[in-house]
Design a protein around this motif. Sequence first.
Motif, PDB file in Angstrom:
ATOM      1  N   LYS A  17       0.824  -1.190   0.000  1.00 54.71           N
ATOM      2  CA  LYS A  17       0.000   0.000   0.000  1.00 54.71           C
ATOM      3  C   LYS A  17       0.869   1.255   0.000  1.00 54.71           C
ATOM      4  CE  LYS A  17      -3.921   2.109   2.331  1.00 54.71           C
ATOM      5  NZ  LYS A  17      -4.875   1.984   3.419  1.00 54.71           N
ATOM      6  N   GLN A  18       1.936   1.253   0.766  1.00 52.58           N
ATOM      7  CA  GLN A  18       2.823   2.398   0.818  1.00 52.58           C
ATOM      8  C   GLN A  18       3.502   2.608  -0.526  1.00 52.58           C
ATOM      9  OE1 GLN A  18       5.415   1.424   4.053  1.00 52.58           O
ATOM     10  NE2 GLN A  18       3.935   2.033   5.616  1.00 52.58           N
ATOM     11  N   MET A  19       3.878   1.543  -1.186  1.00 52.48           N
ATOM     12  CA  MET A  19       4.589   1.640  -2.441  1.00 52.48           C
ATOM     13  C   MET A  19       3.735   2.302  -3.522  1.00 52.48           C
ATOM     14  SD  MET A  19       6.534  -1.382  -4.513  1.00 52.48           S
ATOM     15  CE  MET A  19       5.072  -2.215  -5.086  1.00 52.48           C
ATOM     16  N   HIS A  20       2.446   2.008  -3.542  1.00 53.23           N
ATOM     17  CA  HIS A  20       1.578   2.537  -4.593  1.00 53.23           C
ATOM     18  C   HIS A  20       0.722   3.705  -4.116  1.00 53.23           C
ATOM     19  CE1 HIS A  20       2.658  -0.585  -7.404  1.00 53.23           C
ATOM     20  NE2 HIS A  20       2.409  -1.495  -6.498  1.00 53.23           N
ATOM     21  N   GLY A  21       0.965   4.177  -2.911  1.00 53.39           N
ATOM     22  CA  GLY A  21       0.124   5.221  -2.352  1.00 53.39           C
ATOM     23  C   GLY A  21       0.366   6.592  -2.932  1.00 53.39           C
ATOM     24  N   GLY A  22       1.543   6.852  -3.486  1.00 54.98           N
ATOM     25  CA  GLY A  22       1.858   8.177  -3.985  1.00 54.98           C
ATOM     26  C   GLY A  22       2.115   8.164  -5.469  1.00 54.98           C
ATOM     27  N   GLY A  23       2.754   9.207  -5.908  1.00 53.85           N
ATOM     28  CA  GLY A  23       3.072   9.316  -7.323  1.00 53.85           C
ATOM     29  C   GLY A  23       2.193  10.343  -8.001  1.00 53.85           C
ATOM     30  N   GLU A  24       2.687  10.833  -9.118  1.00 52.98           N
ATOM     31  CA  GLU A  24       1.956  11.870  -9.849  1.00 52.98           C
ATOM     32  C   GLU A  24       0.596  11.391 -10.357  1.00 52.98           C
ATOM     33  OE1 GLU A  24       5.382  11.422 -12.053  1.00 52.98           O
ATOM     34  OE2 GLU A  24       5.986  11.708  -9.989  1.00 52.98           O
ATOM     35  N   LEU A  25       0.456  10.094 -10.575  1.00 54.39           N
ATOM     36  CA  LEU A  25      -0.786   9.559 -11.138  1.00 54.39           C
ATOM     37  C   LEU A  25      -1.623   8.800 -10.104  1.00 54.39           C
ATOM     38  CD1 LEU A  25       0.631   8.306 -14.554  1.00 54.39           C
ATOM     39  CD2 LEU A  25      -0.479  10.478 -14.056  1.00 54.39           C
ATOM     40  N   ALA A  26      -1.379   9.064  -8.824  1.00 57.58           N
ATOM     41  CA  ALA A  26      -2.128   8.371  -7.764  1.00 57.58           C
ATOM     42  C   ALA A  26      -3.627   8.599  -7.951  1.00 57.58           C
ATOM     43  CB  ALA A  26      -1.681   8.856  -6.397  1.00 57.58           C
ATOM     44  N   GLY A  27      -4.377   7.521  -7.944  1.00 63.71           N
ATOM     45  CA  GLY A  27      -5.826   7.599  -8.082  1.00 63.71           C
ATOM     46  C   GLY A  27      -6.327   7.652  -9.511  1.00 63.71           C
ATOM     47  N   VAL A  28      -5.428   7.714 -10.477  1.00 68.47           N
ATOM     48  CA  VAL A  28      -5.816   7.777 -11.889  1.00 68.47           C
ATOM     49  C   VAL A  28      -5.844   6.360 -12.450  1.00 68.47           C
ATOM     50  CG1 VAL A  28      -5.250   8.729 -14.159  1.00 68.47           C
ATOM     51  CG2 VAL A  28      -4.758  10.054 -12.095  1.00 68.47           C
ATOM     52  N   THR A  29      -6.905   6.040 -13.183  1.00 69.65           N
ATOM     53  CA  THR A  29      -7.064   4.688 -13.728  1.00 69.65           C
ATOM     54  C   THR A  29      -6.805   4.662 -15.229  1.00 69.65           C
ATOM     55  OG1 THR A  29      -9.439   5.052 -13.991  1.00 69.65           O
ATOM     56  CG2 THR A  29      -8.705   3.991 -11.952  1.00 69.65           C
ATOM     57  N   PHE A  30      -6.219   3.531 -15.662  1.00 64.05           N
ATOM     58  CA  PHE A  30      -5.827   3.361 -17.062  1.00 64.05           C
ATOM     59  C   PHE A  30      -6.268   1.999 -17.578  1.00 64.05           C
ATOM     60  CE2 PHE A  30      -2.768   6.211 -15.139  1.00 64.05           C
ATOM     61  CZ  PHE A  30      -2.602   7.194 -16.087  1.00 64.05           C
ATOM     62  N   LEU A  31      -6.459   1.934 -18.884  1.00 63.98           N
ATOM     63  CA  LEU A  31      -6.696   0.683 -19.586  1.00 63.98           C
ATOM     64  C   LEU A  31      -6.076   0.829 -20.964  1.00 63.98           C
ATOM     65  CD1 LEU A  31      -8.056  -2.123 -19.759  1.00 63.98           C
ATOM     66  CD2 LEU A  31     -10.104  -0.970 -20.586  1.00 63.98           C
ATOM     67  N   PHE A  32      -5.366  -0.195 -21.390  1.00 63.46           N
ATOM     68  CA  PHE A  32      -4.707  -0.198 -22.694  1.00 63.46           C
ATOM     69  C   PHE A  32      -5.440  -1.171 -23.603  1.00 63.46           C
ATOM     70  CE2 PHE A  32      -1.720   1.154 -19.562  1.00 63.46           C
ATOM     71  CZ  PHE A  32      -0.999   2.162 -20.173  1.00 63.46           C
ATOM     72  N   ALA A  46       3.155  -1.226 -16.402  1.00 62.07           N
ATOM     73  CA  ALA A  46       4.141  -1.077 -15.331  1.00 62.07           C
ATOM     74  C   ALA A  46       4.568   0.379 -15.183  1.00 62.07           C
ATOM     75  CB  ALA A  46       5.349  -1.968 -15.606  1.00 62.07           C
ATOM     76  N   MET A  47       4.675   1.091 -16.286  1.00 64.08           N
ATOM     77  CA  MET A  47       5.051   2.501 -16.247  1.00 64.08           C
ATOM     78  C   MET A  47       3.984   3.322 -15.538  1.00 64.08           C
ATOM     79  SD  MET A  47       6.529   2.756 -20.135  1.00 64.08           S
ATOM     80  CE  MET A  47       6.962   4.490 -20.141  1.00 64.08           C
ATOM     81  N   ALA A  48       2.727   3.042 -15.837  1.00 59.86           N
ATOM     82  CA  ALA A  48       1.628   3.762 -15.186  1.00 59.86           C
ATOM     83  C   ALA A  48       1.598   3.458 -13.692  1.00 59.86           C
ATOM     84  CB  ALA A  48       0.297   3.389 -15.838  1.00 59.86           C
ATOM     85  N   GLU A  49       1.758   2.189 -13.343  1.00 58.64           N
ATOM     86  CA  GLU A  49       1.741   1.793 -11.933  1.00 58.64           C
ATOM     87  C   GLU A  49       2.922   2.388 -11.166  1.00 58.64           C
ATOM     88  OE1 GLU A  49       1.447  -2.473 -12.491  1.00 58.64           O
ATOM     89  OE2 GLU A  49      -0.664  -2.416 -11.872  1.00 58.64           O
ATOM     90  N   ALA A  50       4.056   2.508 -11.809  1.00 62.30           N
ATOM     91  CA  ALA A  50       5.236   3.082 -11.159  1.00 62.30           C
ATOM     92  C   ALA A  50       5.007   4.538 -10.755  1.00 62.30           C
ATOM     93  CB  ALA A  50       6.447   2.977 -12.082  1.00 62.30           C
ATOM     94  N   LYS A  51       4.116   5.220 -11.460  1.00 61.39           N
ATOM     95  CA  LYS A  51       3.783   6.610 -11.143  1.00 61.39           C
ATOM     96  C   LYS A  51       2.563   6.708 -10.241  1.00 61.39           C
ATOM     97  CE  LYS A  51       6.631   8.910 -14.024  1.00 61.39           C
ATOM     98  NZ  LYS A  51       7.337  10.157 -13.817  1.00 61.39           N
ATOM     99  N   GLY A  52       2.046   5.552  -9.774  1.00 59.24           N
ATOM    100  CA  GLY A  52       0.916   5.554  -8.857  1.00 59.24           C
ATOM    101  C   GLY A  52      -0.424   5.270  -9.502  1.00 59.24           C
ATOM    102  N   GLY A  53      -0.452   5.087 -10.821  1.00 56.14           N
ATOM    103  CA  GLY A  53      -1.705   4.808 -11.518  1.00 56.14           C
ATOM    104  C   GLY A  53      -2.192   3.394 -11.255  1.00 56.14           C
ATOM    105  N   LYS A  54      -3.452   3.176 -11.558  1.00 53.18           N
ATOM    106  CA  LYS A  54      -4.071   1.862 -11.369  1.00 53.18           C
ATOM    107  C   LYS A  54      -4.565   1.356 -12.723  1.00 53.18           C
ATOM    108  CE  LYS A  54      -7.681  -0.546  -8.872  1.00 53.18           C
ATOM    109  NZ  LYS A  54      -8.830  -0.462  -7.993  1.00 53.18           N
ATOM    110  N   ILE A  55      -4.340   0.076 -12.981  1.00 50.49           N
ATOM    111  CA  ILE A  55      -4.764  -0.535 -14.244  1.00 50.49           C
ATOM    112  C   ILE A  55      -6.098  -1.240 -14.030  1.00 50.49           C
ATOM    113  CG2 ILE A  55      -4.135  -2.137 -16.088  1.00 50.49           C
ATOM    114  CD1 ILE A  55      -2.218   0.288 -15.705  1.00 50.49           C
ATOM    115  N   LEU A  56      -7.059  -0.942 -14.866  1.00 51.98           N
ATOM    116  CA  LEU A  56      -8.350  -1.619 -14.822  1.00 51.98           C
ATOM    117  C   LEU A  56      -8.397  -2.692 -15.899  1.00 51.98           C
ATOM    118  CD1 LEU A  56     -10.851   1.348 -14.272  1.00 51.98           C
ATOM    119  CD2 LEU A  56      -9.693  -0.072 -12.576  1.00 51.98           C
TER     120      LEU A  56
END
Length: 99
Positions: A17-32, A46-56
């Motif tokens: 939770k701590q690892m993914h809690g921050g980042g410029e894209l925290a709370g933003v969802t993506f789908l490719f 992985a790039m999106a998640e590294a910035k805090g984004g979530k993949i749906l």
Amino acid sequence: MLKELESLGVEMNNSKKQMHGGGELAGVTFLFTGSLPTLKRSDAEAMAEAKGGKILSGVSAKLNYLIVGEDAGSKLDKAKKLNTVKIITEAEFLKMLDA
């Protein structure tokens, strides 16, 4: 009891939770969807998640960005019908990561 468990090596902090809690894209969802021109889908996710984004896994009202490649198909159609999803290209996604 908690101190005993900790002394036995049980991790008491939720590091995931701590690892993914921050980042410029925290709370933003993506789908490719579709074939991306330069990235593998797993790398882009992985790039999106590294910035805090979530993949749906699918298009829904919870989705913020649909990144489309060639032959996007039904996910693109569904996103257009929802009219709440921002549809962008891989290049726009990469610019977002650099910002």
